[in-house]
Write a protein that holds these residues in place. Structure first.
Motif, PDB file in Angstrom:
ATOM      1  N   ALA A  45     -63.294-101.236   1.045  1.00 13.77           N
ATOM      2  CA  ALA A  45     -63.854-100.008   1.627  1.00 13.77           C
ATOM      3  C   ALA A  45     -65.378-100.030   1.595  1.00 13.77           C
ATOM      4  O   ALA A  45     -66.035 -99.686   2.583  1.00 13.77           O
ATOM      5  CB  ALA A  45     -63.322 -98.786   0.886  1.00 13.77           C
ATOM      6  N   ASN A  46     -65.943-100.442   0.473  1.00 12.37           N
ATOM      7  CA  ASN A  46     -67.394-100.456   0.351  1.00 12.37           C
ATOM      8  C   ASN A  46     -68.036-101.513   1.250  1.00 12.37           C
ATOM      9  O   ASN A  46     -69.139-101.317   1.752  1.00 12.37           O
ATOM     10  CB  ASN A  46     -67.811-100.653  -1.105  1.00 12.37           C
ATOM     11  N   ALA A  47     -67.342-102.614   1.489  1.00 10.55           N
ATOM     12  CA  ALA A  47     -67.883-103.678   2.339  1.00 10.55           C
ATOM     13  C   ALA A  47     -67.780-103.347   3.830  1.00 10.55           C
ATOM     14  O   ALA A  47     -68.693-103.656   4.596  1.00 10.55           O
ATOM     15  CB  ALA A  47     -67.169-104.990   2.050  1.00 10.55           C
ATOM     16  N   TYR A  48     -66.683-102.729   4.246  1.00  9.61           N
ATOM     17  CA  TYR A  48     -66.423-102.551   5.673  1.00  9.61           C
ATOM     18  C   TYR A  48     -66.471-101.113   6.177  1.00  9.61           C
ATOM     19  O   TYR A  48     -66.526-100.896   7.390  1.00  9.61           O
ATOM     20  CB  TYR A  48     -65.060-103.165   6.035  1.00  9.61           C
ATOM     21  N   PHE A  49     -66.439-100.139   5.276  1.00 15.29           N
ATOM     22  CA  PHE A  49     -66.372 -98.738   5.701  1.00 15.29           C
ATOM     23  C   PHE A  49     -67.437 -97.862   5.042  1.00 15.29           C
ATOM     24  O   PHE A  49     -67.344 -96.639   5.099  1.00 15.29           O
ATOM     25  CB  PHE A  49     -64.979 -98.154   5.379  1.00 15.29           C
ATOM     26  N   HIS A  50     -68.434 -98.466   4.403  1.00 16.30           N
ATOM     27  CA  HIS A  50     -69.445 -97.716   3.651  1.00 16.30           C
ATOM     28  C   HIS A  50     -69.964 -96.529   4.475  1.00 16.30           C
ATOM     29  O   HIS A  50     -70.418 -96.694   5.606  1.00 16.30           O
ATOM     30  CB  HIS A  50     -70.612 -98.622   3.258  1.00 16.30           C
ATOM     31  N   GLY A  51     -69.864 -95.341   3.887  1.00 16.80           N
ATOM     32  CA  GLY A  51     -70.387 -94.124   4.501  1.00 16.80           C
ATOM     33  C   GLY A  51     -69.549 -93.532   5.614  1.00 16.80           C
ATOM     34  O   GLY A  51     -69.863 -92.452   6.107  1.00 16.80           O
ATOM     35  N   GLN A  52     -68.481 -94.186   6.037  1.00 16.82           N
ATOM     36  CA  GLN A  52     -67.649 -93.660   7.125  1.00 16.82           C
ATOM     37  C   GLN A  52     -66.776 -92.524   6.613  1.00 16.82           C
ATOM     38  O   GLN A  52     -66.196 -92.603   5.527  1.00 16.82           O
ATOM     39  CB  GLN A  52     -66.769 -94.756   7.720  1.00 16.82           C
ATOM     40  N   THR A  53     -66.658 -91.504   7.410  1.00 14.53           N
ATOM     41  CA  THR A  53     -65.818 -90.359   7.061  1.00 14.53           C
ATOM     42  C   THR A  53     -64.597 -90.328   7.979  1.00 14.53           C
ATOM     43  O   THR A  53     -64.511 -91.091   8.945  1.00 14.53           O
ATOM     44  CB  THR A  53     -66.609 -89.044   7.193  1.00 14.53           C
ATOM     45  N   GLY A  54     -63.670 -89.445   7.653  1.00 17.15           N
ATOM     46  CA  GLY A  54     -62.469 -89.313   8.474  1.00 17.15           C
ATOM     47  C   GLY A  54     -61.474 -90.427   8.262  1.00 17.15           C
ATOM     48  O   GLY A  54     -60.668 -90.726   9.151  1.00 17.15           O
ATOM     49  N   LEU A  55     -61.490 -91.041   7.076  1.00 18.23           N
ATOM     50  CA  LEU A  55     -60.584 -92.152   6.784  1.00 18.23           C
ATOM     51  C   LEU A  55     -59.358 -91.685   6.006  1.00 18.23           C
ATOM     52  O   LEU A  55     -59.390 -90.668   5.319  1.00 18.23           O
ATOM     53  CB  LEU A  55     -61.301 -93.236   5.980  1.00 18.23           C
ATOM     54  N   GLY A 103     -72.114 -92.686  -0.144  1.00 16.21           N
ATOM     55  CA  GLY A 103     -71.462 -93.520   0.864  1.00 16.21           C
ATOM     56  C   GLY A 103     -70.455 -94.510   0.315  1.00 16.21           C
ATOM     57  O   GLY A 103     -69.715 -95.126   1.063  1.00 16.21           O
ATOM     58  N   SER A 104     -70.412 -94.661  -1.010  1.00 16.02           N
ATOM     59  CA  SER A 104     -69.471 -95.599  -1.633  1.00 16.02           C
ATOM     60  C   SER A 104     -68.108 -94.929  -1.826  1.00 16.02           C
ATOM     61  O   SER A 104     -67.970 -93.715  -1.734  1.00 16.02           O
ATOM     62  CB  SER A 104     -70.016 -96.077  -2.978  1.00 16.02           C
ATOM     63  N   PHE A 105     -67.114 -95.761  -2.097  1.00 17.04           N
ATOM     64  CA  PHE A 105     -65.753 -95.265  -2.291  1.00 17.04           C
ATOM     65  C   PHE A 105     -65.287 -95.518  -3.722  1.00 17.04           C
ATOM     66  O   PHE A 105     -65.738 -96.460  -4.372  1.00 17.04           O
ATOM     67  CB  PHE A 105     -64.789 -95.967  -1.324  1.00 17.04           C
ATOM     68  N   THR A 106     -64.373 -94.690  -4.181  1.00 19.93           N
ATOM     69  CA  THR A 106     -63.689 -94.887  -5.449  1.00 19.93           C
ATOM     70  C   THR A 106     -62.189 -94.698  -5.195  1.00 19.93           C
ATOM     71  O   THR A 106     -61.785 -94.038  -4.238  1.00 19.93           O
ATOM     72  CB  THR A 106     -64.159 -93.896  -6.534  1.00 19.93           C
ATOM     73  N   LEU A 107     -61.402 -95.288  -6.047  1.00 16.05           N
ATOM     74  CA  LEU A 107     -59.952 -95.200  -5.909  1.00 16.05           C
ATOM     75  C   LEU A 107     -59.485 -93.785  -6.250  1.00 16.05           C
ATOM     76  O   LEU A 107     -59.801 -93.269  -7.326  1.00 16.05           O
ATOM     77  CB  LEU A 107     -59.285 -96.219  -6.837  1.00 16.05           C
ATOM     78  N   PRO A 108     -58.768 -93.135  -5.343  1.00 17.09           N
ATOM     79  CA  PRO A 108     -58.270 -91.783  -5.631  1.00 17.09           C
ATOM     80  C   PRO A 108     -57.336 -91.787  -6.847  1.00 17.09           C
ATOM     81  O   PRO A 108     -56.540 -92.720  -7.014  1.00 17.09           O
ATOM     82  CB  PRO A 108     -57.501 -91.404  -4.370  1.00 17.09           C
ATOM     83  N   PRO A 109     -57.416 -90.760  -7.687  1.00 19.91           N
ATOM     84  CA  PRO A 109     -56.569 -90.692  -8.889  1.00 19.91           C
ATOM     85  C   PRO A 109     -55.076 -90.828  -8.601  1.00 19.91           C
ATOM     86  O   PRO A 109     -54.355 -91.434  -9.382  1.00 19.91           O
ATOM     87  CB  PRO A 109     -56.890 -89.317  -9.478  1.00 19.91           C
ATOM     88  N   VAL A 110     -54.613 -90.310  -7.472  1.00 18.35           N
ATOM     89  CA  VAL A 110     -53.188 -90.390  -7.153  1.00 18.35           C
ATOM     90  C   VAL A 110     -52.752 -91.840  -6.959  1.00 18.35           C
ATOM     91  O   VAL A 110     -51.627 -92.216  -7.305  1.00 18.35           O
ATOM     92  CB  VAL A 110     -52.839 -89.509  -5.924  1.00 18.35           C
ATOM     93  N   VAL A 111     -53.631 -92.701  -6.443  1.00 22.08           N
ATOM     94  CA  VAL A 111     -53.307 -94.124  -6.270  1.00 22.08           C
ATOM     95  C   VAL A 111     -53.268 -94.810  -7.631  1.00 22.08           C
ATOM     96  O   VAL A 111     -52.398 -95.643  -7.887  1.00 22.08           O
ATOM     97  CB  VAL A 111     -54.309 -94.819  -5.327  1.00 22.08           C
ATOM     98  N   ILE A 112     -54.195 -94.453  -8.495  1.00 25.57           N
ATOM     99  CA  ILE A 112     -54.203 -95.014  -9.846  1.00 25.57           C
ATOM    100  C   ILE A 112     -52.888 -94.683 -10.542  1.00 25.57           C
ATOM    101  O   ILE A 112     -52.253 -95.541 -11.143  1.00 25.57           O
ATOM    102  CB  ILE A 112     -55.415 -94.489 -10.654  1.00 25.57           C
ATOM    103  N   ALA A 113     -52.458 -93.426 -10.430  1.00 28.86           N
ATOM    104  CA  ALA A 113     -51.209 -92.979 -11.063  1.00 28.86           C
ATOM    105  C   ALA A 113     -50.010 -93.690 -10.461  1.00 28.86           C
ATOM    106  O   ALA A 113     -49.118 -94.143 -11.180  1.00 28.86           O
ATOM    107  CB  ALA A 113     -51.064 -91.473 -10.935  1.00 28.86           C
ATOM    108  N   GLN A 114     -49.968 -93.806  -9.138  1.00 31.40           N
ATOM    109  CA  GLN A 114     -48.845 -94.461  -8.471  1.00 31.40           C
ATOM    110  C   GLN A 114     -48.778 -95.933  -8.848  1.00 31.40           C
ATOM    111  O   GLN A 114     -47.710 -96.477  -9.104  1.00 31.40           O
ATOM    112  CB  GLN A 114     -48.944 -94.314  -6.960  1.00 31.40           C
ATOM    113  N   ASN A 115     -49.917 -96.589  -8.923  1.00 31.55           N
ATOM    114  CA  ASN A 115     -49.963 -98.001  -9.284  1.00 31.55           C
ATOM    115  C   ASN A 115     -49.521 -98.206 -10.729  1.00 31.55           C
ATOM    116  O   ASN A 115     -48.882 -99.192 -11.048  1.00 31.55           O
ATOM    117  CB  ASN A 115     -51.371 -98.563  -9.054  1.00 31.55           C
ATOM    118  N   ALA A 116     -49.849 -97.282 -11.617  1.00 33.51           N
ATOM    119  CA  ALA A 116     -49.464 -97.390 -13.028  1.00 33.51           C
ATOM    120  C   ALA A 116     -47.951 -97.299 -13.195  1.00 33.51           C
ATOM    121  O   ALA A 116     -47.378 -97.883 -14.116  1.00 33.51           O
ATOM    122  CB  ALA A 116     -50.155 -96.296 -13.835  1.00 33.51           C
ATOM    123  N   GLN A 117     -47.272 -96.584 -12.286  1.00 29.34           N
ATOM    124  CA  GLN A 117     -45.820 -96.438 -12.365  1.00 29.34           C
ATOM    125  C   GLN A 117     -45.101 -97.717 -11.951  1.00 29.34           C
ATOM    126  O   GLN A 117     -43.982 -97.939 -12.333  1.00 29.34           O
ATOM    127  CB  GLN A 117     -45.358 -95.297 -11.459  1.00 29.34           C
TER     128      GLN A 117
END
Length: 118
Positions: A45-55, A103-117
């Motif tokens: 996301a940071n390499a190819y979508f930096h600062g883009q909204t509506g994703l 403009g940078s991205f972080t992993l949404p908490p819901v994805v972190i939780a889903q991945n942990a399961q």
């Protein structure tokens, strides 16, 4: 089952819901739909979508994907690539994926939780 992720625009996701399948521009141009693992998606996301909204971040359950899923080497890492259209029942969640104020991205908490399961 492995969780894989795909970044798309909100408008592309809405079109997919109307069409019944998701087809990224890269499928025609490159022969596959780019995906990432949870550990790869922020760098992507940071390499190819930096600062883009509506994703949107599509969370895919690999067992449900009907098209061929291959892990292929790109930039020294194995990335999941979907060689065909994405069947919508493989999408477990579609999450708004907006950048931080810088403009940078972080992993949404819901994805972190889903991945942990998994």
């Amino acid at each position: 089952m492995a969780l894989i992720l795909h970044i798309t625009s909100r408008s592309h996701w809405q079109k997919a819901q109307q069409d019944g399948v998701y087809c990224a521009d890269s499928l025609e141009a490159e022969g596959f739909i780019h995906c990432s693992t949870p550990s790869q998606v922020v760098a992507t996301a940071n390499a190819y979508f930096h600062g883009q909204t509506g994703l949107m971040l599509l969370c895919l359950e690999s067992d449900r994907v009907q098209s061929e899923l291959r892990y292929e080497t790109l930039h020294g890492s194995e990335y999941p690539h979907l060689h065909g259209v994405l069947n919508l029942d493989a999408v477990t969640q579609a999450i708004d994926f907006e950048p931080n104020t810088d403009g940078s991205f972080t992993l949404p908490p819901v994805v972190i939780a889903q991945n942990a399961q998994d």
